[in-house]
Design a protein around this motif. Structure first.
Motif, PDB file in Angstrom:
ATOM      1  N   SER A 315      36.640 -56.722 -17.204  1.00  0.00           N
ATOM      2  CA  SER A 315      37.932 -56.996 -17.860  1.00  0.00           C
ATOM      3  C   SER A 315      37.748 -57.242 -19.357  1.00  0.00           C
ATOM      4  CB  SER A 315      38.619 -58.182 -17.197  1.00  0.00           C
ATOM      5  OG  SER A 315      37.793 -59.309 -17.320  1.00  0.00           O
ATOM      6  N   LYS A 316      36.515 -57.561 -19.768  1.00  0.00           N
ATOM      7  CA  LYS A 316      36.262 -57.835 -21.190  1.00  0.00           C
ATOM      8  C   LYS A 316      35.955 -56.573 -21.996  1.00  0.00           C
ATOM      9  CE  LYS A 316      33.862 -62.158 -20.393  1.00  0.00           C
ATOM     10  NZ  LYS A 316      32.463 -62.488 -20.132  1.00  0.00           N
ATOM     11  N   VAL A 317      35.801 -55.454 -21.293  1.00  0.00           N
ATOM     12  CA  VAL A 317      35.232 -54.278 -21.951  1.00  0.00           C
ATOM     13  C   VAL A 317      36.301 -53.229 -22.254  1.00  0.00           C
ATOM     14  CG1 VAL A 317      33.500 -52.448 -21.646  1.00  0.00           C
ATOM     15  CG2 VAL A 317      33.140 -54.676 -20.601  1.00  0.00           C
ATOM     16  N   ARG A 318      36.093 -52.499 -23.361  1.00  0.00           N
ATOM     17  CA  ARG A 318      36.929 -51.331 -23.650  1.00  0.00           C
ATOM     18  C   ARG A 318      36.032 -50.114 -23.750  1.00  0.00           C
ATOM     19  NH1 ARG A 318      41.604 -50.104 -26.171  1.00  0.00           N
ATOM     20  NH2 ARG A 318      40.424 -48.674 -27.462  1.00  0.00           N
ATOM     21  N   LEU A 319      36.534 -48.988 -23.313  1.00  0.00           N
ATOM     22  CA  LEU A 319      35.710 -47.780 -23.397  1.00  0.00           C
ATOM     23  C   LEU A 319      36.073 -46.974 -24.631  1.00  0.00           C
ATOM     24  CD1 LEU A 319      35.732 -46.448 -19.725  1.00  0.00           C
ATOM     25  CD2 LEU A 319      33.929 -47.642 -20.941  1.00  0.00           C
ATOM     26  N   GLU A 320      35.067 -46.422 -25.295  1.00  0.00           N
ATOM     27  CA  GLU A 320      35.307 -45.549 -26.459  1.00  0.00           C
ATOM     28  C   GLU A 320      34.808 -44.153 -26.114  1.00  0.00           C
ATOM     29  OE1 GLU A 320      36.736 -46.688 -29.168  1.00  0.00           O
ATOM     30  OE2 GLU A 320      36.579 -48.863 -28.809  1.00  0.00           O
ATOM     31  N   TRP A 321      35.589 -43.160 -26.520  1.00  0.00           N
ATOM     32  CA  TRP A 321      35.253 -41.768 -26.177  1.00  0.00           C
ATOM     33  C   TRP A 321      35.244 -40.885 -27.411  1.00  0.00           C
ATOM     34  CZ3 TRP A 321      33.719 -41.148 -21.323  1.00  0.00           C
ATOM     35  CH2 TRP A 321      34.164 -42.058 -20.368  1.00  0.00           C
ATOM     36  N   ASP A 322      34.376 -39.885 -27.382  1.00  0.00           N
ATOM     37  CA  ASP A 322      34.447 -38.792 -28.339  1.00  0.00           C
ATOM     38  C   ASP A 322      35.715 -38.004 -27.978  1.00  0.00           C
ATOM     39  OD1 ASP A 322      34.083 -36.351 -29.723  1.00  0.00           O
ATOM     40  OD2 ASP A 322      31.895 -36.597 -29.641  1.00  0.00           O
ATOM     41  N   LYS A 323      36.569 -37.784 -28.957  1.00  0.00           N
ATOM     42  CA  LYS A 323      37.855 -37.124 -28.670  1.00  0.00           C
ATOM     43  C   LYS A 323      37.662 -35.651 -28.279  1.00  0.00           C
ATOM     44  CE  LYS A 323      41.129 -40.198 -30.111  1.00  0.00           C
ATOM     45  NZ  LYS A 323      40.284 -41.313 -29.687  1.00  0.00           N
ATOM     46  N   ARG A 324      36.524 -35.086 -28.686  1.00  0.00           N
ATOM     47  CA  ARG A 324      36.345 -33.647 -28.440  1.00  0.00           C
ATOM     48  C   ARG A 324      36.148 -33.342 -26.950  1.00  0.00           C
ATOM     49  NH1 ARG A 324      31.282 -32.265 -31.809  1.00  0.00           N
ATOM     50  NH2 ARG A 324      30.721 -34.281 -30.933  1.00  0.00           N
ATOM     51  N   PRO A 325      36.753 -32.271 -26.459  1.00  0.00           N
ATOM     52  CA  PRO A 325      36.490 -31.857 -25.080  1.00  0.00           C
ATOM     53  C   PRO A 325      35.024 -31.432 -24.906  1.00  0.00           C
ATOM     54  CG  PRO A 325      38.407 -30.709 -25.954  1.00  0.00           C
ATOM     55  CD  PRO A 325      37.761 -31.412 -27.108  1.00  0.00           C
ATOM     56  N   VAL A 326      34.556 -31.574 -23.684  1.00  0.00           N
ATOM     57  CA  VAL A 326      33.218 -31.089 -23.323  1.00  0.00           C
ATOM     58  C   VAL A 326      33.357 -30.194 -22.099  1.00  0.00           C
ATOM     59  CG1 VAL A 326      31.000 -31.798 -22.323  1.00  0.00           C
ATOM     60  CG2 VAL A 326      31.894 -33.004 -24.314  1.00  0.00           C
ATOM     61  N   LEU A 327      32.591 -29.105 -22.119  1.00  0.00           N
ATOM     62  CA  LEU A 327      32.611 -28.160 -20.996  1.00  0.00           C
ATOM     63  C   LEU A 327      31.171 -27.879 -20.574  1.00  0.00           C
ATOM     64  CD1 LEU A 327      34.981 -25.297 -20.496  1.00  0.00           C
ATOM     65  CD2 LEU A 327      32.596 -24.624 -20.639  1.00  0.00           C
ATOM     66  N   SER A 328      30.956 -27.823 -19.278  1.00  0.00           N
ATOM     67  CA  SER A 328      29.593 -27.656 -18.771  1.00  0.00           C
ATOM     68  C   SER A 328      29.563 -26.561 -17.706  1.00  0.00           C
ATOM     69  CB  SER A 328      29.135 -28.992 -18.168  1.00  0.00           C
ATOM     70  OG  SER A 328      27.803 -28.911 -17.769  1.00  0.00           O
ATOM     71  N   VAL A 329      28.656 -25.617 -17.860  1.00  0.00           N
ATOM     72  CA  VAL A 329      28.559 -24.483 -16.926  1.00  0.00           C
ATOM     73  C   VAL A 329      27.213 -24.537 -16.208  1.00  0.00           C
ATOM     74  CG1 VAL A 329      28.487 -21.954 -16.743  1.00  0.00           C
ATOM     75  CG2 VAL A 329      30.063 -23.041 -18.350  1.00  0.00           C
ATOM     76  N   VAL A 330      27.277 -24.451 -14.892  1.00  0.00           N
ATOM     77  CA  VAL A 330      26.048 -24.512 -14.085  1.00  0.00           C
ATOM     78  C   VAL A 330      25.437 -23.118 -13.971  1.00  0.00           C
ATOM     79  CG1 VAL A 330      25.175 -24.921 -11.734  1.00  0.00           C
ATOM     80  CG2 VAL A 330      26.794 -26.530 -12.762  1.00  0.00           C
TER      81      VAL A 330
END
Ligand code: AMP
Ligand code: GLY
Length: 430
Positions: A315-330
């Motif tokens: 409850s004390k934590v906030r998440l930060e994200w890179d705004k850029r999309p990421v795509l991954s191909v197997v």
């Protein structure tokens, strides 16, 4: 901190990469050719809980992070907690949500969590009688873990009879198919919705979408996942709020009523239907390849998040994200998913890894004599950032041109549906 990551897939390579970037010391059991880039691989199977526990004790490991479901279901967290070793993941009791579809469906019914209508059978005769009056398609699922292969979507009576026969008479998955779930078929888009959970509170991660079928346009048999991207434009703020209220909160509270405190990653496999989001399945860990699309976007400290989840402090934590999309191909081996061919030399890894905004995560690889070789079905996940999903897709597919191994197969359309949706005017939010 000295961290043991348990597992050997692309998800674990991604976890090791991130934890190494945060300046931790990494050991991976049993790892792959890629995880050795971030630390040391040790040759202990992920389900050999006693050997892992001895290793932790003898080597001063301060945190264990569990990637795959099998050790969780077998109770690695219970055993480590008995010994007061820090470990990130849910207990054996909580892992029932993934290990038993019967448990998960009954749990959802009891707690009013939206999911497809269903019945449970332990008698083949009753199951065969039940399907006579059903509308098709219907979905037939083995109760237990079957490596993603225990679900059949049956278009007609004959296919359903065969699916029941394979599970209950031929016992193709042994005891895992002793009980089956027969459920209504849902229609819509699938989304993976993952959250950190600390027993009571939760923090959702950014949305992602897997591509389960082996071939383009979702054709062919299901695999562990052929590619993923994040975020998914369908996941609006409003939809996310609804999932938190109608699904996540009810799941965590339902578990608390059973005196189960879920700690770790709870993964909701959702179908976004006309009647709202419905749960297809629970997983009790990061997805693979969803992890490859989500974790590179996480700019917050992963280790701290895991520690706060273990300590019940989310409850004390906030998440930060890179705004850029990421795509991954197997990139997968010839013959995957049925009969993958291993032992082929992989070329072009170094050239690919050094490209801008590209990351190459390893799954079924090993390093011998300074060269990389395939070892298993899914081999690599070529992952890239973009200013938008289209740019991420173009970047990843041009990077793939550099990689080569005999029989290499991959889907050409990862993220394609999302690109079409965005062209049609919807916006990515979460
Ligand atoms: P599961 O392991 O239960 O998630 O099932 C594997 C895959 O089968 C899902 O990702 C869906 O693509 C499909 N599936 C499972 N249940 C249903 C359902 N009730 N309706 C339609 N598709 C389903
Ligand atoms: N990508 C689906 C899973 O990890 O189960």
């Amino acid at each position: 901190m000295k961290i043991l990551v348990v597992g050997s897939g692309g998800r674990e390579d991604t976890l090791c990469w991130k934890l190494k970037k945060e300046k931790n010391q990494i050991v991976c059991a049993s790892g792959n050719g890629g995880t050795a880039r971030w630390g040391e691989n040790i040759n202990i199977r992920p389900t050999d809980i006693e050997k892992l526990s001895d290793f932790v004790k003898e080597n001063g490991i301060e945190l264990t992070v569990v990637g795959p479901e099998a050790p969780l279901v077998e109770g690695i967290v219970n055993r480590f907690e008995e010994k007061s070793f820090r470990i990130f993941g849910p207990s054996k009791e909580a892992a029932q949500l993934e290990a038993s579809k019967v448990f998960a469906k009954e749990f959802m019914r009891k707690n009013g969590i939206p999911t497809a209508g269903f019945e449970i059978f332990n008698s083949e005769e009753k199951a065969l009688k039940y399907i006579l009056n059903k509308k098709f398609p219907i979905v037939i699922k083995a109760d237990g873990l079957c490596g993603g292969k225990g679900v059949s979507i049956c278009e007609n009576l004959k296919a359903a009879q065969e699916a029941i026969y394979s599970l209950m008479t031929k016992k193709i998955f042994g005891r895992q198919g002793e009980r089956i779930v027969i459920e209504d078929c849902l229609f819509g888009e699938e989304v993976s919705y993952l959250a950190f959970v600390d027993g009571e509170d939760f923090l959702p991660l950014v949305s992602s979408q897997d591509h389960k079928a082996i071939f383009d346009e979702d054709k062919g048999p299901n695999t562990g996942g052929m590619g993923a991207y994040s975020p998914v434009s369908l996941m609006t703020e409003e939809l996310s709020e609804r999932i938190k209220k109608d699904i996540l909160k009810k799941t965590i509270n339902g578990l608390l009523n059973l005196r189960i405190r879920f700690k770790g990653i709870l993964y909701l496999g959702l179908m976004l239907t006309e009647d709202g989001p419905m749960v297809l399945e629970f997983n009790v860990r990061f997805g693979d390849p969803e992890a490859q699309a989500i974790i590179p976007r996480l700019t917050s400290n992963l280790l701290e998040l895991m520690m706060e989840a273990i300590d019940g402090n989310l409850s004390k934590v906030r998440l930060e994200w890179d705004k850029r999309p990421v795509l991954s191909v197997v990139l997968a081996s010839a013959g995957y998913p049925e009969n993958p061919v291993s032992g082929k030399e992989i070329f072009g890894l170094e050239e690919t890894e050094c490209l801008n905004d590209i990351l190459v995560f390893h799954s079924g690889t090993e390093k011998k004599d300074g060269r990389f070789w395939t070892k298993g079905g899914r081999v690599l996940s070529v992952t890239g950032y973009g200013n938008d999903i289209k740019e991420a897709k173009t970047r990843v597919y041009s990077a793939i041109f550099n990689v080569q191994f005999e029989g290499m197969q991959f889907r050409n359309d990862i993220g394609e549906k999302e690109i079409r949706r965005i062209k049609d005017g919807e916006l990515s939010i979460l």
